[in-house]
Scaffold this motif. Structure first.
Motif, PDB file in Angstrom:
ATOM      1  N   VAL A  74     110.572  50.134  41.810  1.00 37.32           N
ATOM      2  CA  VAL A  74     111.384  51.123  41.094  1.00 37.32           C
ATOM      3  C   VAL A  74     112.731  50.486  40.792  1.00 37.32           C
ATOM      4  N   ILE A  75     113.058  50.363  39.503  1.00 32.84           N
ATOM      5  CA  ILE A  75     114.278  49.674  39.075  1.00 32.84           C
ATOM      6  C   ILE A  75     115.267  50.697  38.526  1.00 32.84           C
ATOM      7  N   HIS A  76     116.504  50.680  39.036  1.00 30.12           N
ATOM      8  CA  HIS A  76     117.543  51.551  38.488  1.00 30.12           C
ATOM      9  C   HIS A  76     118.238  50.818  37.351  1.00 30.12           C
ATOM     10  N   THR A  77     118.314  51.465  36.193  1.00 26.93           N
ATOM     11  CA  THR A  77     118.898  50.811  35.027  1.00 26.93           C
ATOM     12  C   THR A  77     120.070  51.620  34.487  1.00 26.93           C
ATOM     13  N   SER A  78     120.793  51.028  33.533  1.00 26.85           N
ATOM     14  CA  SER A  78     121.926  51.711  32.899  1.00 26.85           C
ATOM     15  C   SER A  78     121.974  51.249  31.450  1.00 26.85           C
ATOM     16  N   THR A  79     122.766  51.928  30.633  1.00 28.74           N
ATOM     17  CA  THR A  79     122.831  51.541  29.216  1.00 28.74           C
ATOM     18  C   THR A  79     123.297  50.092  29.045  1.00 28.74           C
ATOM     19  N   PHE A  82     120.489  47.562  30.448  1.00 32.65           N
ATOM     20  CA  PHE A  82     119.066  47.768  30.153  1.00 32.65           C
ATOM     21  C   PHE A  82     118.368  46.496  29.628  1.00 32.65           C
ATOM     22  N   PRO A  83     118.958  45.788  28.631  1.00 36.02           N
ATOM     23  CA  PRO A  83     118.231  44.590  28.141  1.00 36.02           C
ATOM     24  C   PRO A  83     117.981  43.579  29.258  1.00 36.02           C
ATOM     25  N   SER A  84     118.960  43.395  30.124  1.00 37.10           N
ATOM     26  CA  SER A  84     118.769  42.431  31.210  1.00 37.10           C
ATOM     27  C   SER A  84     117.789  42.966  32.249  1.00 37.10           C
ATOM     28  N   ASP A  85     117.783  44.282  32.487  1.00 32.71           N
ATOM     29  CA  ASP A  85     116.840  44.867  33.445  1.00 32.71           C
ATOM     30  C   ASP A  85     115.398  44.742  32.937  1.00 32.71           C
ATOM     31  N   VAL A  86     115.241  44.816  31.613  1.00 35.16           N
ATOM     32  CA  VAL A  86     113.910  44.626  31.023  1.00 35.16           C
ATOM     33  C   VAL A  86     113.419  43.203  31.311  1.00 35.16           C
ATOM     34  N   ARG A  87     114.324  42.224  31.190  1.00 34.64           N
ATOM     35  CA  ARG A  87     113.921  40.837  31.461  1.00 34.64           C
ATOM     36  C   ARG A  87     113.490  40.678  32.923  1.00 34.64           C
ATOM     37  N   VAL A  88     114.176  41.372  33.831  1.00 36.55           N
ATOM     38  CA  VAL A  88     113.795  41.311  35.247  1.00 36.55           C
ATOM     39  C   VAL A  88     112.399  41.910  35.426  1.00 36.55           C
ATOM     40  N   ALA A  89     112.161  43.073  34.793  1.00 34.42           N
ATOM     41  CA  ALA A  89     110.841  43.717  34.912  1.00 34.42           C
ATOM     42  C   ALA A  89     109.750  42.788  34.383  1.00 34.42           C
ATOM     43  N   GLU A  90     110.022  42.113  33.266  1.00 34.62           N
ATOM     44  CA  GLU A  90     109.008  41.211  32.686  1.00 34.62           C
ATOM     45  C   GLU A  90     108.741  40.027  33.611  1.00 34.62           C
ATOM     46  N   ALA A  91     109.801  39.519  34.239  1.00 34.07           N
ATOM     47  CA  ALA A  91     109.627  38.388  35.161  1.00 34.07           C
ATOM     48  C   ALA A  91     108.784  38.812  36.368  1.00 34.07           C
ATOM     49  N   LEU A  92     109.013  40.028  36.870  1.00 35.50           N
ATOM     50  CA  LEU A  92     108.246  40.505  38.019  1.00 35.50           C
ATOM     51  C   LEU A  92     106.780  40.733  37.636  1.00 35.50           C
ATOM     52  N   LYS A  93     106.585  41.270  36.422  1.00 32.86           N
ATOM     53  CA  LYS A  93     105.215  41.536  35.962  1.00 32.86           C
ATOM     54  C   LYS A  93     104.455  40.225  35.756  1.00 32.86           C
ATOM     55  N   ASP A  94     105.158  39.201  35.242  1.00 29.89           N
ATOM     56  CA  ASP A  94     104.515  37.881  35.083  1.00 29.89           C
ATOM     57  C   ASP A  94     104.034  37.367  36.436  1.00 29.89           C
ATOM     58  N   MET A  95     104.831  37.596  37.434  1.00 24.26           N
ATOM     59  CA  MET A  95     104.525  37.105  38.781  1.00 24.26           C
ATOM     60  C   MET A  95     103.364  37.892  39.395  1.00 24.26           C
ATOM     61  N   ASN A  96     103.329  39.201  39.119  1.00 24.63           N
ATOM     62  CA  ASN A  96     102.277  40.050  39.701  1.00 24.63           C
ATOM     63  C   ASN A  96     101.884  41.126  38.684  1.00 24.63           C
ATOM     64  N   PRO A  97     100.884  40.826  37.839  1.00 26.23           N
ATOM     65  CA  PRO A  97     100.517  41.779  36.780  1.00 26.23           C
ATOM     66  C   PRO A  97     100.043  43.129  37.322  1.00 26.23           C
ATOM     67  N   LEU A  99     101.536  44.784  39.700  1.00 21.36           N
ATOM     68  CA  LEU A  99     102.691  45.554  40.200  1.00 21.36           C
ATOM     69  C   LEU A  99     102.993  46.721  39.246  1.00 21.36           C
ATOM     70  N   LEU A 100     103.049  47.942  39.785  1.00 22.09           N
ATOM     71  CA  LEU A 100     103.404  49.118  38.974  1.00 22.09           C
ATOM     72  C   LEU A 100     104.927  49.185  38.925  1.00 22.09           C
ATOM     73  N   ILE A 101     105.509  49.178  37.718  1.00 23.47           N
ATOM     74  CA  ILE A 101     106.971  49.142  37.606  1.00 23.47           C
ATOM     75  C   ILE A 101     107.472  50.424  36.937  1.00 23.47           C
ATOM     76  N   GLY A 102     108.422  51.080  37.599  1.00 27.63           N
ATOM     77  CA  GLY A 102     109.034  52.289  37.041  1.00 27.63           C
ATOM     78  C   GLY A 102     110.532  52.103  36.895  1.00 27.63           C
ATOM     79  N   PHE A 103     111.106  52.682  35.831  1.00 25.14           N
ATOM     80  CA  PHE A 103     112.552  52.657  35.627  1.00 25.14           C
ATOM     81  C   PHE A 103     113.115  54.049  35.884  1.00 25.14           C
ATOM     82  N   VAL A 104     114.280  54.103  36.510  1.00 28.72           N
ATOM     83  CA  VAL A 104     114.985  55.373  36.719  1.00 28.72           C
ATOM     84  C   VAL A 104     116.454  55.198  36.342  1.00 28.72           C
ATOM     85  N   GLY A 105     117.159  56.315  36.182  1.00 33.70           N
ATOM     86  CA  GLY A 105     118.585  56.269  35.812  1.00 33.70           C
ATOM     87  C   GLY A 105     118.819  57.057  34.544  1.00 33.70           C
ATOM     88  N   ALA A 106     120.071  57.438  34.317  1.00 35.56           N
ATOM     89  CA  ALA A 106     120.393  58.319  33.190  1.00 35.56           C
ATOM     90  C   ALA A 106     119.964  57.735  31.854  1.00 35.56           C
TER      91      ALA A 106
END
Ligand code: SF4
Length: 470
Positions: A74-79, A82-97, A99-106
């Protein structure tokens, strides 16, 4: 329960954008709020772990291998991030396809669909108050049965019905257990709070309707929903046993003083615990309540003055009169309560003259320290809609921070270009701090405390470096 990682991801160096920062940017001096919004669901998911990367100096390369250790992230993001948090999510998904990834935050709560369309690496968005949403996902429930969730299924984006607003706030677990398990309290600094400090919430929502303010217009709402004074005092007592080194507790509720009898009731319990504490307050707390809080350990109030021009305060629906705020500030001075005042430049109605008026007002009421921010039109706020309608957004408002994570002026007016708003911040700081009276008071504070001397000197160096890199 799924093996769950709660992540405030690495982004800009020194970026205070975690699940506890009200506006997300790199500050003038090293500054980090606790990731309380992530700690709350983390406390509801047994066996989970919370990584708060920026304060701990954890890089993406260090986080990436963690992807293989977990089933849910579960990744907390902000306006701004957000672009950099997306890159982190993609890197984690590459490592473990798997892995269920959810974003939270306003940022994703107000626009879940664009977030899910931004990358296939995001599997779901937990909207608004996401604590129990995330717990249900971690329990392995089918996603279509989880209220407050938006997710992707066979190429379509599905939005489940809204989750009911949490009314019994005592249902929220203590966050200090998660702080103790996963964080180092020494990593968290706020310039005006004693170090080390611990912050948490005793309630959610704010009764005021300030047009720029993100949380009450998104996740928190405009009713102040609160934990009972006993529940709060029990958590602080537990924190005292966990963290004997902590010098101050901060209640980060939007406006802790929205419910005065309750604020006094909590204060009296804190007085019995003998802790030093501080909180957010509106500049209209009556003398009597201030005195009760001061007599029971209150050291500092964080007060949003925003502007020294009444018309601007009216424009942003602040619900405060300048004369009341002036009286309140005098009362605090008489009672020995320190104030950290926050101001915003570039709000609707701002002109060169009102900027000067605000600087004069700040020097006249003279809070102990100040923070000057630039008006930030966050998506989901009235001010963002207003800026879109009036054509005030520079670059469509996409850029709230620069490449170093430092705040930019996203609003620009015909009579007041964004560059002038940006430059006025430095002028404001200089005019406020480089006064003989203010220098003398800060020097006397340093002379009285060797720890404060070391700290202020470090902060001074950081402050000038910050101004040089803006
Ligand atoms: S009083 Fe403070 S927390 Fe409440 S809406 Fe206004 S700025 Fe936000």
């Amino acid at each position: 329960m799924m093996k769950t990682l709660f992540l405030h991801p690495p982004s800009f160096e020194g970026f205070d954008g975690g699940a506890g920062a009200r506006y997300q940017a790199r500050r003038e001096i090293r500054s980090f709020w606790y990731p309380t919004w992530l700690a709350q669901p983390a406390a509801l998911v047994p066996g989970s772990r919370l990584i708060d990367a920026p304060p701990a100096g954890i890089t993406l390369d260090q986080v990436r291998p963690q992807a293989k250790e977990y089933e849910l992230c579960v990744i907390h993001t902000s306006t701004p991030s957000f672009p950099s948090d997306v890159r982190v999510a993609e890197a984690l998904k590459d490592m473990n396809p798997r892995l269920l990834i959810g974003f939270v935050g306003a940022h994703v709560a107000v626009a879940p669909e664009p977030a899910l369309r931004a990358t296939e690496a995001i599997d779901f968005v937990g909207r608004n108050e996401f604590d129990f949403t995330i717990r249900e996902v971690a329990e392995g429930r089918p996603l279509d049965t989880v209220d407050g969730l938006s997710y992707r299924r066979e190429g379509c984006i599905i939005h489940n019905r809204e989750r009911a607003v949490l009314e019994d706030m005592d249902q929220l677990p203590f966050v200090v257990d998660v702080y103790k398990r996963d964080l180092r309290v020494e990593d968290y600094f706020i310039g005006y709070l004693l170090h080390p400090y611990v912050s948490l919430y005793t309630g959610r929502g704010c009764r005021s309707k300030c047009t720029f303010c993100l949380w009450p217009q998104t996740v928190g709402g405009h009713r102040y929903r609160t934990r009972s004074p006993e529940h709060v005092a029990d958590e602080i007592a537990l924190a005292v046993s966990y963290f004997p080194q902590v010098k101050e507790y901060f209640f980060d509720d939007d406006t802790f003083t929205d419910d005065l009898p309750r604020a006094e009731a909590i204060a009296k319990r804190l007085g019995k615990l003998g802790v030093t504490w501080s909180c957010n307050a509106k500049a209209n707390v009556p003398y009597r309540t201030l005195r009760v809080m001061r007599d029971n350990g209150l050291r500092l109030l964080l007060v949003g003055y925003e502007s020294g021009n009444q018309q601007i305060l009216n424009n942003i629906k602040k619900g405060i009169r300048l004369d009341i705020a002036r009286q309140f500030t005098g009362d605090c001075r008489d009672l020995g309560i320190t104030i950290h005042g926050t101001f915003i430049l570039g709000l609707p109605g701002e002109t060169r003259e009102t900027i000067q008026e605000t600087i004069r007002y700040a020097t006249e009421i003279n809070p102990h320290t100040i923070q000057v921010s630039i008006a930030a039109p966050y998506p989901g706020t009235y001010m963002h809609r207003q800026a879109l309608e009036n054509g005030w957004l520079k670059d469509d408002g996409k850029e709230l921070v620069n490449e170093h994570g430092v705040q930019l002026s996203a609003l620009s007016y015909v009579h007041l270009p964004h560059t002038e708003i940006f430059d006025s911040v430095e002028t404001f700081y200089k005019r406020f701090y480089f006064r003989p009276r203010k220098v003398a008071s800060l020097v006397s504070e340093m002379v009285r405390s060797p720890q404060m001397l070391t700290r202020r000197l470090r902060e001074g160096v950081e402050f000038f470096r910050f101004l040089a890199h803006r």
